[in-house]
Design a protein around this motif. Structure first.
Motif, PDB file in Angstrom:
ATOM      1  N   VAL A  68       0.875  -1.172   0.000  1.00 40.74           N
ATOM      2  CA  VAL A  68       0.000   0.000   0.000  1.00 40.74           C
ATOM      3  C   VAL A  68       0.909   1.218   0.000  1.00 40.74           C
ATOM      4  N   ALA A  69       0.798   2.055  -1.028  1.00 41.35           N
ATOM      5  CA  ALA A  69       1.699   3.191  -1.193  1.00 41.35           C
ATOM      6  C   ALA A  69       1.172   4.422  -0.470  1.00 41.35           C
ATOM      7  N   ALA A  70       2.067   5.113   0.259  1.00 39.57           N
ATOM      8  CA  ALA A  70       1.676   6.312   1.006  1.00 39.57           C
ATOM      9  C   ALA A  70       2.755   7.373   0.869  1.00 39.57           C
ATOM     10  N   GLY A  71       2.318   8.626   0.687  1.00 38.30           N
ATOM     11  CA  GLY A  71       3.276   9.716   0.664  1.00 38.30           C
ATOM     12  C   GLY A  71       3.009  10.730  -0.427  1.00 38.30           C
ATOM     13  N   GLY A  72       2.336  11.829  -0.104  1.00 37.27           N
ATOM     14  CA  GLY A  72       2.141  12.928  -1.035  1.00 37.27           C
ATOM     15  C   GLY A  72       1.110  12.705  -2.115  1.00 37.27           C
ATOM     16  N   ILE A  73       0.292  11.673  -2.001  1.00 35.75           N
ATOM     17  CA  ILE A  73      -0.684  11.348  -3.048  1.00 35.75           C
ATOM     18  C   ILE A  73      -1.941  12.193  -2.864  1.00 35.75           C
ATOM     19  N   MET A  74      -2.305  12.949  -3.904  1.00 35.81           N
ATOM     20  CA  MET A  74      -3.439  13.867  -3.826  1.00 35.81           C
ATOM     21  C   MET A  74      -4.408  13.738  -5.005  1.00 35.81           C
ATOM     22  N   ARG A  75      -4.023  13.033  -6.053  1.00 36.65           N
ATOM     23  CA  ARG A  75      -4.824  12.942  -7.267  1.00 36.65           C
ATOM     24  C   ARG A  75      -4.939  11.494  -7.724  1.00 36.65           C
ATOM     25  N   GLY A  76      -5.992  11.227  -8.487  1.00 38.29           N
ATOM     26  CA  GLY A  76      -6.185   9.885  -9.017  1.00 38.29           C
ATOM     27  C   GLY A  76      -5.080   9.464  -9.960  1.00 38.29           C
ATOM     28  N   SER A  77      -4.486  10.420 -10.676  1.00 42.97           N
ATOM     29  CA  SER A  77      -3.384  10.093 -11.573  1.00 42.97           C
ATOM     30  C   SER A  77      -2.174   9.591 -10.791  1.00 42.97           C
ATOM     31  N   GLN A  78      -1.978  10.104  -9.582  1.00 47.71           N
ATOM     32  CA  GLN A  78      -0.886   9.618  -8.739  1.00 47.71           C
ATOM     33  C   GLN A  78      -1.185   8.212  -8.221  1.00 47.71           C
ATOM     34  N   ILE A  79      -2.447   7.946  -7.950  1.00 47.43           N
ATOM     35  CA  ILE A  79      -2.826   6.586  -7.564  1.00 47.43           C
ATOM     36  C   ILE A  79      -2.499   5.630  -8.703  1.00 47.43           C
ATOM     37  N   ALA A  80      -2.825   6.029  -9.934  1.00 49.11           N
ATOM     38  CA  ALA A  80      -2.508   5.203 -11.096  1.00 49.11           C
ATOM     39  C   ALA A  80      -1.009   4.951 -11.184  1.00 49.11           C
ATOM     40  N   ALA A  81      -0.219   5.983 -10.871  1.00 46.43           N
ATOM     41  CA  ALA A  81       1.237   5.850 -10.951  1.00 46.43           C
ATOM     42  C   ALA A  81       1.773   4.831  -9.952  1.00 46.43           C
ATOM     43  N   VAL A  82       1.291   4.876  -8.720  1.00 47.96           N
ATOM     44  CA  VAL A  82       1.807   3.931  -7.729  1.00 47.96           C
ATOM     45  C   VAL A  82       1.297   2.522  -7.980  1.00 47.96           C
ATOM     46  N   LEU A  83       0.092   2.408  -8.547  1.00 45.29           N
ATOM     47  CA  LEU A  83      -0.393   1.077  -8.917  1.00 45.29           C
ATOM     48  C   LEU A  83       0.483   0.499 -10.024  1.00 45.29           C
ATOM     49  N   ALA A  84       0.851   1.341 -10.997  1.00 47.73           N
ATOM     50  CA  ALA A  84       1.728   0.896 -12.074  1.00 47.73           C
ATOM     51  C   ALA A  84       3.114   0.534 -11.553  1.00 47.73           C
ATOM     52  N   ALA A  96      -9.606   7.660 -15.584  1.00 48.78           N
ATOM     53  CA  ALA A  96      -9.165   8.447 -16.737  1.00 48.78           C
ATOM     54  C   ALA A  96      -7.685   8.224 -17.007  1.00 48.78           C
ATOM     55  N   ALA A  97      -6.882   8.159 -15.962  1.00 51.09           N
ATOM     56  CA  ALA A  97      -5.451   7.935 -16.129  1.00 51.09           C
ATOM     57  C   ALA A  97      -5.181   6.558 -16.711  1.00 51.09           C
ATOM     58  N   ARG A  98      -5.931   5.569 -16.257  1.00 51.59           N
ATOM     59  CA  ARG A  98      -5.757   4.216 -16.795  1.00 51.59           C
ATOM     60  C   ARG A  98      -6.179   4.144 -18.257  1.00 51.59           C
ATOM     61  N   THR A  99      -7.257   4.849 -18.601  1.00 50.69           N
ATOM     62  CA  THR A  99      -7.703   4.882 -19.993  1.00 50.69           C
ATOM     63  C   THR A  99      -6.647   5.527 -20.884  1.00 50.69           C
ATOM     64  N   ALA A 100      -6.081   6.626 -20.410  1.00 49.13           N
ATOM     65  CA  ALA A 100      -5.044   7.314 -21.173  1.00 49.13           C
ATOM     66  C   ALA A 100      -3.831   6.418 -21.370  1.00 49.13           C
ATOM     67  N   LEU A 101      -3.460   5.673 -20.344  1.00 55.02           N
ATOM     68  CA  LEU A 101      -2.313   4.778 -20.445  1.00 55.02           C
ATOM     69  C   LEU A 101      -2.586   3.651 -21.437  1.00 55.02           C
ATOM     70  N   SER A 102      -3.796   3.112 -21.388  1.00 50.94           N
ATOM     71  CA  SER A 102      -4.153   2.038 -22.323  1.00 50.94           C
ATOM     72  C   SER A 102      -4.111   2.539 -23.763  1.00 50.94           C
ATOM     73  N   TYR A 103      -4.615   3.770 -23.980  1.00 55.71           N
ATOM     74  CA  TYR A 103      -4.614   4.357 -25.334  1.00 55.71           C
ATOM     75  C   TYR A 103      -3.179   4.540 -25.812  1.00 55.71           C
ATOM     76  N   TYR A 104      -2.308   5.005 -24.908  1.00 58.54           N
ATOM     77  CA  TYR A 104      -0.917   5.235 -25.271  1.00 58.54           C
ATOM     78  C   TYR A 104      -0.252   3.908 -25.672  1.00 58.54           C
ATOM     79  N   GLU A 105      -0.520   2.853 -24.892  1.00 57.80           N
ATOM     80  CA  GLU A 105       0.104   1.567 -25.194  1.00 57.80           C
ATOM     81  C   GLU A 105      -0.411   0.992 -26.507  1.00 57.80           C
ATOM     82  N   GLU A 106      -1.699   1.227 -26.802  1.00 53.29           N
ATOM     83  CA  GLU A 106      -2.246   0.751 -28.068  1.00 53.29           C
ATOM     84  C   GLU A 106      -1.623   1.486 -29.254  1.00 53.29           C
ATOM     85  N   GLU A 107      -1.368   2.779 -29.056  1.00 55.27           N
ATOM     86  CA  GLU A 107      -0.756   3.581 -30.121  1.00 55.27           C
ATOM     87  C   GLU A 107       0.668   3.147 -30.414  1.00 55.27           C
ATOM     88  N   ARG A 108       1.334   2.641 -29.378  1.00 58.04           N
ATOM     89  CA  ARG A 108       2.703   2.186 -29.557  1.00 58.04           C
ATOM     90  C   ARG A 108       2.719   0.902 -30.372  1.00 58.04           C
TER      91      ARG A 108
END
Length: 358
Positions: free
Chosen positions: A212-228, A346-358
């Motif tokens: 479980v990641a803790a430290g300075g997380i304030m946005r859903g995009s940061q949650i996506a980052a620590v999950l990744a 939204a962050a996960r959707t953006a990441l999926s789109y980016y990976e599909e484009e690659r």
């Protein structure tokens, strides 16, 4: 993350247990009802006080929740430095027209009595800060049906958590507000804290437990980052401190986004243990001289902090806050969970789109 924990709450969002009257039952209930995991903080409460809050929380929600305990600290022997600090604080006592507290008011925070309550009347989740409970205590909680989490600030501490038999590690980066959960608070290690993403990578390569990641997380995009980065959930404290359900003093909530408070700092000024606070007058004047004496300094400064809060004076309060404090949002806790979940999606959707484009 192990199904023992993930089955308890649908969203990977944990509300950090913030001691000192912040993580009150209405806050924990609102987070749990919205699909996250709400937490009560038993630190600085009596065993009965903790039990009464658990009863109140159960009356507000039928969803799972957690309770956090402070692990007892080793003895502090350098009484001379404590006396010098008390002498330095005499001016504060005069200013706020109050006395200093008794540094010998208690060391173990009623740990054994609180643990006995949790074993007698089990809660879904229990977490621990400032050290590792005994393997026997963790095994007893597991038999009672409680999932256990323990804070770690280094890979070595995470390994100790795994060896003791906890179910998951709370990986606390140096960005986190409030007290660092170091297992041994040594002055020679001041300034050696590790940022969350770097720490997650180290811990992930060291232990097999869910993180479980803790430290300075304030946005859903940061949650996506620590999950990744390998975490299974994110723990947010400062983000929930500003909510109306939080028990934080109004001056504390307002200070999070007040331009007067431009940065945070790790300080021993208020408790004798490293904790991240907004830099105010008290931190500037007393932080450099505070001894590494927890909980003695906490007891010593308690009347000062209480008087400052009563006077609505943020310059004398312990304004615990993570490095992302300027991103705090004045939203109801349940709504904040919803917004964070939408941002995460939204962050996960953006990441999926980016990976599909690659």
């Amino acid at each position: 993350m192990s199904s023992a924990l993930t089955d308890l709450f649908p969203l990977p969002i944990v509300q950090a247990p913030m001691a000192g009257g912040v993580s009150v039952p209405p806050l924990a209930a609102a987070v749990s009802e919205a699909g996250g995991l709400g937490f009560l903080a038993a630190g600085y409460k009596t065993a009965d006080g903790m039990y009464q809050e658990i009863k109140r929380l159960r009356g507000l929600t039928g969803r799972p929740f957690g309770v956090n305990l402070f692990v007892p600290q080793p003895e502090f022997a350098e009484t001379g430095s404590l006396e010098l600090y008390a002498h330095q604080l005499a001016g504060e006592a005069g200013w706020y027209e109050t006395g200093l507290g008794d540094p010998d008011s208690g060391r173990d925070d009623g740990y054994d009595a609180k643990l006995a309550v949790l074993l007698d009347d089990p809660v879904p989740v229990a977490s621990f800060h400032f050290g590792v409970p005994s393997p026997e205590a963790l095994a007893a909680l597991r038999r009672a049906g409680t999932v256990t989490l323990v804070s770690a600030t280094t890979a070595e501490e995470a390994l100790a958590v795994e060896r003791a038999g906890a179910d998951a590690v709370i990986v606390q980066g140096v960005e986190a507000g409030g007290h660092q959960g170091t297992h041994r608070d040594l002055p020679e290690n001041d300034g050696a804290g590790i940022g969350l993403l770097a720490l997650l990578a180290q811990v992930r390569e060291t232990v097999r437990l869910p993180l479980v990641a803790a430290g300075g997380i304030m946005r859903g995009s940061q949650i996506a980052a620590v999950l990744a980065a390998g975490a299974s959930a994110a723990q947010l404290g400062t983000a929930f401190l500003a909510t109306p359900e939080s028990g934080a003093a109004p001056a504390h909530k307002q200070a999070l986004t007040n331009p007067l408070f431009t940065r945070t700092e790790l300080t021993r000024a208020f408790s004798g243990r490293l904790a991240r606070s907004l830099v105010n007058r008290f931190v500037r004047e007393h932080g450099p001289y505070a001894p590494a004496a927890y909980p003695e300094v906490h007891h010593l400064t308690a009347p000062l902090r209480k008087a400052a809060a009563k006077a609505d004076d943020p310059q004398g309060m312990a304004l615990w806050a993570g490095q992302g404090h300027r991103m705090a949002r004045d939203l109801p806790a349940g709504r904040l969970v919803e917004v964070l979940a939408d941002e995460l999606a939204a962050a996960r959707t953006a990441l999926s789109y980016y990976e599909e484009e690659r």
